[in-house]
Design a protein around this motif. Structure first.
Motif, PDB file in Angstrom:
ATOM      1  N   MET A  31       0.835  -1.211   0.000  1.00  0.00           N
ATOM      2  CA  MET A  31       0.000   0.000   0.000  1.00  0.00           C
ATOM      3  C   MET A  31       0.864   1.253   0.000  1.00  0.00           C
ATOM      4  N   LYS A  32       1.931   1.211   0.782  1.00  0.00           N
ATOM      5  CA  LYS A  32       2.825   2.376   0.846  1.00  0.00           C
ATOM      6  C   LYS A  32       3.461   2.633  -0.512  1.00  0.00           C
ATOM      7  N   PHE A  76       2.293   1.648  -3.409  1.00  0.00           N
ATOM      8  CA  PHE A  76       1.231   2.105  -4.313  1.00  0.00           C
ATOM      9  C   PHE A  76       0.963   3.596  -4.115  1.00  0.00           C
ATOM     10  N   ASN A  77       0.900   3.968  -2.834  1.00  0.00           N
ATOM     11  CA  ASN A  77       0.635   5.375  -2.503  1.00  0.00           C
ATOM     12  C   ASN A  77       1.745   6.279  -3.033  1.00  0.00           C
ATOM     13  N   LYS A  78       2.983   5.795  -2.903  1.00  0.00           N
ATOM     14  CA  LYS A  78       4.116   6.607  -3.350  1.00  0.00           C
ATOM     15  C   LYS A  78       4.075   6.789  -4.876  1.00  0.00           C
ATOM     16  N   LEU A 103       1.463   6.502  -6.817  1.00  0.00           N
ATOM     17  CA  LEU A 103       0.301   7.332  -7.159  1.00  0.00           C
ATOM     18  C   LEU A 103       0.600   8.802  -6.902  1.00  0.00           C
ATOM     19  N   MET A 104       1.253   9.075  -5.779  1.00  0.00           N
ATOM     20  CA  MET A 104       1.571  10.468  -5.440  1.00  0.00           C
ATOM     21  C   MET A 104       2.483  11.085  -6.512  1.00  0.00           C
ATOM     22  N   LEU A 130       0.504  11.712  -9.646  1.00  0.00           N
ATOM     23  CA  LEU A 130      -0.392  12.874  -9.509  1.00  0.00           C
ATOM     24  C   LEU A 130       0.390  14.175  -9.554  1.00  0.00           C
ATOM     25  N   ILE A 131       1.530  14.200  -8.872  1.00  0.00           N
ATOM     26  CA  ILE A 131       2.348  15.428  -8.866  1.00  0.00           C
ATOM     27  C   ILE A 131       2.870  15.714 -10.269  1.00  0.00           C
ATOM     28  N   ILE A 167       1.544  14.778 -13.175  1.00  0.00           N
ATOM     29  CA  ILE A 167       0.447  15.237 -14.045  1.00  0.00           C
ATOM     30  C   ILE A 167       0.099  16.696 -13.729  1.00  0.00           C
ATOM     31  N   ALA A 224      -7.174  13.666  -4.125  1.00  0.00           N
ATOM     32  CA  ALA A 224      -6.246  12.556  -4.375  1.00  0.00           C
ATOM     33  C   ALA A 224      -4.814  12.975  -4.102  1.00  0.00           C
ATOM     34  N   LEU A 225      -4.457  14.157  -4.564  1.00  0.00           N
ATOM     35  CA  LEU A 225      -3.096  14.660  -4.372  1.00  0.00           C
ATOM     36  C   LEU A 225      -2.828  14.926  -2.888  1.00  0.00           C
ATOM     37  N   THR A 270      -2.569  11.502  -0.969  1.00  0.00           N
ATOM     38  CA  THR A 270      -1.318  10.740  -1.149  1.00  0.00           C
ATOM     39  C   THR A 270      -0.125  11.460  -0.511  1.00  0.00           C
ATOM     40  N   VAL A 271      -0.108  12.775  -0.599  1.00  0.00           N
ATOM     41  CA  VAL A 271       1.013  13.523  -0.011  1.00  0.00           C
ATOM     42  C   VAL A 271       0.980  13.419   1.513  1.00  0.00           C
ATOM     43  N   LEU A 327      -0.431  11.098   3.281  1.00  0.00           N
ATOM     44  CA  LEU A 327      -0.112   9.711   3.652  1.00  0.00           C
ATOM     45  C   LEU A 327       1.388   9.448   3.535  1.00  0.00           C
ATOM     46  N   PHE A 328       1.996  10.040   2.504  1.00  0.00           N
ATOM     47  CA  PHE A 328       3.440   9.862   2.300  1.00  0.00           C
ATOM     48  C   PHE A 328       4.237  10.528   3.426  1.00  0.00           C
ATOM     49  N   LEU A 373     -10.016   7.851  -1.771  1.00  0.00           N
ATOM     50  CA  LEU A 373      -9.000   8.123  -2.796  1.00  0.00           C
ATOM     51  C   LEU A 373      -9.511   7.704  -4.171  1.00  0.00           C
ATOM     52  N   PHE A 403      -9.787  13.605 -10.740  1.00  0.00           N
ATOM     53  CA  PHE A 403      -8.425  13.887 -11.210  1.00  0.00           C
ATOM     54  C   PHE A 403      -8.247  13.345 -12.630  1.00  0.00           C
ATOM     55  N   ALA A 458      -6.427  14.891 -16.001  1.00  0.00           N
ATOM     56  CA  ALA A 458      -5.431  14.152 -16.781  1.00  0.00           C
ATOM     57  C   ALA A 458      -5.871  13.982 -18.229  1.00  0.00           C
ATOM     58  N   LEU A 511      -5.556  17.140 -20.185  1.00  0.00           N
ATOM     59  CA  LEU A 511      -4.133  17.367 -20.432  1.00  0.00           C
ATOM     60  C   LEU A 511      -3.632  16.480 -21.575  1.00  0.00           C
TER      61      LEU A 511
END
Lengths: 289, 195
Positions: free
Chosen positions: A30-31, A33-35, A37-38, A41-42, A44, B22-23, B26-27, B29-30, B109, B116, B120, B123
């Motif tokens: 999951m981590k 996947f999250n990374k 995905l992040m 997203l950034i 894009i 979503a952004l 994820t940020v 969570l990261f 999410l 999102f 995309a 774009l």
């Protein structure tokens, strides 16, 4: 089979250990996947930001020069009457005009008109008389034009005030005759008497610093509604339309355009049908036939 | 102005509420998932994300109701709403107030990813057809920026409320404790709901 937990000094069942490993693996996936995905997203969003950049902060490009580029040729045009001599330029009266305009009742849109009879001649006192002719009464030769030496340029001209033409015969041959203090047209004659002409004569011509044209200063003389002639120094804009060979012909043509304004009240014209300020545009064409 | 323009505007409105989540998710969570930052508060903030998403959905619902005011008749709703499926999709996150769904933040999410996706896809179309009007991408990016701010502010507010109530619970006697112990607030911040 059981595992020994050294910190607690106890036995842990094997299936519990497997569960913990499984959960840890899931968390890691999951981590990850999250990374991913992040990052996606950034990326894009970043690309979107670049694509949608408006460049509003960029310095503006150097402004376009809006001023008129002033350049004067070396044309010299001198007056003459000899037909066939291409060095002599003849006034093309038929294709020229003297137009005027002034706001109707001083507040409305422009009332316009023209003068049917006019010429380019210096009307000395001796020439100011009645002529029994339907053609130009005096030669239209009182002018010279030097494109690059305006000090040498000069011209003189006149209009016959009873030849005013606003398109309304009742007005032109009626009230305007009275207003201008003149007499009606007599068929077959050209009336160049003092009471029927307004004439101009240049005193100086110079380059216009703001355009490709010239500033012409001249004496404007008119009796108007008064009892004696009034002379006023007026400046106007003179534009030269360069010499060009007429398509399909063997001769050339050039034009001069003079724009100026007079105050009719200064010449004893006090009616309120039009405003005091009267704009006058002279379009003169010349050819070397 | 035709229906497709209104539909486009409504899509942008929905994106303004949800596309940034979503952004943000994820940020956060990261960052908070980092071992060094791991703690009760970071866990709590992460657990607030679906709740904040639900609150944003309530804001979206309020926005739609405001647009329909004062005529809530079926005909008016039918006439006004040009993107019915998108609007319904926008109302769904209210369900994250239900504890069972609140425990699955990944669903929020996934829900937000649709919005999102619109960014995309616009774009992508801009990239493959350079002659296309890039005002669409400009609009998307503005809306995305607004959405990111909204989705940062709402969980931030919830966290601040949580910290305030926690502080009051520990340091203030009787009246505040009664307030803090009231069932509604407990249900919002009860640690048993968030794991």
């Amino acid at each position: 089979m059981n595992h020994t937990c050294p910190s607690l000094n106890c036995k842990i069942p094997h299936h519990t250990f497997d569960n913990i490993t499984q959960i840890t693996n899931q968390t890691n996936i999951m981590k990850r996947f999250n990374k991913i995905l992040m990052i996606a997203l950034i990326l894009i969003s970043g690309v979107g930001l670049v694509v949608s950049c408006t460049h509003k902060n960029d310095p503006l490009p150097a402004s376009v020069v809006t001023g008129v580029k002033i350049s004067h040729g070396k044309h010299i045009h001198l007056a003459g009457m000899t037909l066939g001599d291409t060095t002599q330029w003849k006034f093309d009266k038929v294709h020229s005009a003297v137009n005027w305009s002034s706001p109707f009742l001083e507040v409305g849109a422009d009332l316009t008109g023209k003068f049917n009879q006019f010429g380019i001649a210096d009307l000395k006192d001796a020439l100011m008389q009645n002529y029994n002719t339907t053609k130009q009464p005096v030669p239209d030769t009182s002018w010279a034009f030097y494109e690059n030496e305006p000090a040498k340029t000069h011209f003189a001209g006149y209009i016959q005030t009873n030849q005013v033409n606003t398109g309304e015969p009742g007005r032109d041959g009626g009230c305007l005759i009275t207003t201008f203090g003149t007499t009606k047209i007599v068929a077959g004659t050209q009336n160049l008497t003092v009471s029927n002409v307004a004439h101009i004569k240049t005193t100086s011509v110079a380059f216009d610093p703001l355009s490709n044209g010239y500033i012409a200063t001249f004496d404007f003389t008119w009796q108007g509604g008064g009892s004696a002639q009034v002379t006023q120094s007026i400046s106007g804009k003179l534009t030269y339309i360069p010499e060009t060979q007429v398509p399909g012909a063997t001769y050339s043509d050039f034009g001069l355009k003079l724009e100026f304004q007079i105050n009719k009240a200064d010449f004893g014209i006090n009616n309120t049908e039009v405003a005091d300020k009267v704009n006058i545009v002279v379009n003169a064409n010349f050819n070397n036939k | 102005m035709n229906n497709s323009f209104l539909a486009y505007i409504q899509k942008l409105e929905a994106m303004a509420f949800f596309s940034g989540y979503a952004l943000v998710y994820t940020v956060i969570l990261f960052i908070l998932g980092n071992r060094r930052l791991k703690g009760k508060l970071s866990d709590r903030i992460i657990s607030f994300l679906p709740t904040s998403y639900a609150l944003i959905s309530i804001l979206f619902l309020g926005f739609q109701l405001k647009k329909l005011y004062p005529d809530y008749s079926f005909e008016h709703i039918q006439l006004t709403i040009q993107q019915p499926f998108l609007i319904i999709w926008g109302f769904l996150p209210v369900a994250f107030l239900i504890p069972a769904l609140n425990k699955r933040p990944v669903l929020s999410l996934l829900h937000s990813c649709l919005f999102f996706y619109f960014v995309a896809s616009d774009l992508f179309f801009q990239a493959i057809t350079p002659s296309a009007d890039n005002n669409i991408v400009k609009n998307d990016m503005r809306v995305l920026a607004a959405s990111i701010i909204l989705n940062l502010v709402v969980p931030g507010l919830i966290t601040m409320l949580f910290l305030t109530f926690n502080y009051l619970k520990k340091h203030k006697p009787v009246i505040v404790k009664k307030l803090v112990n009231s069932s509604f607030i407990l249900s919002l911040f009860n640690s048993k709901n968030h794991k």
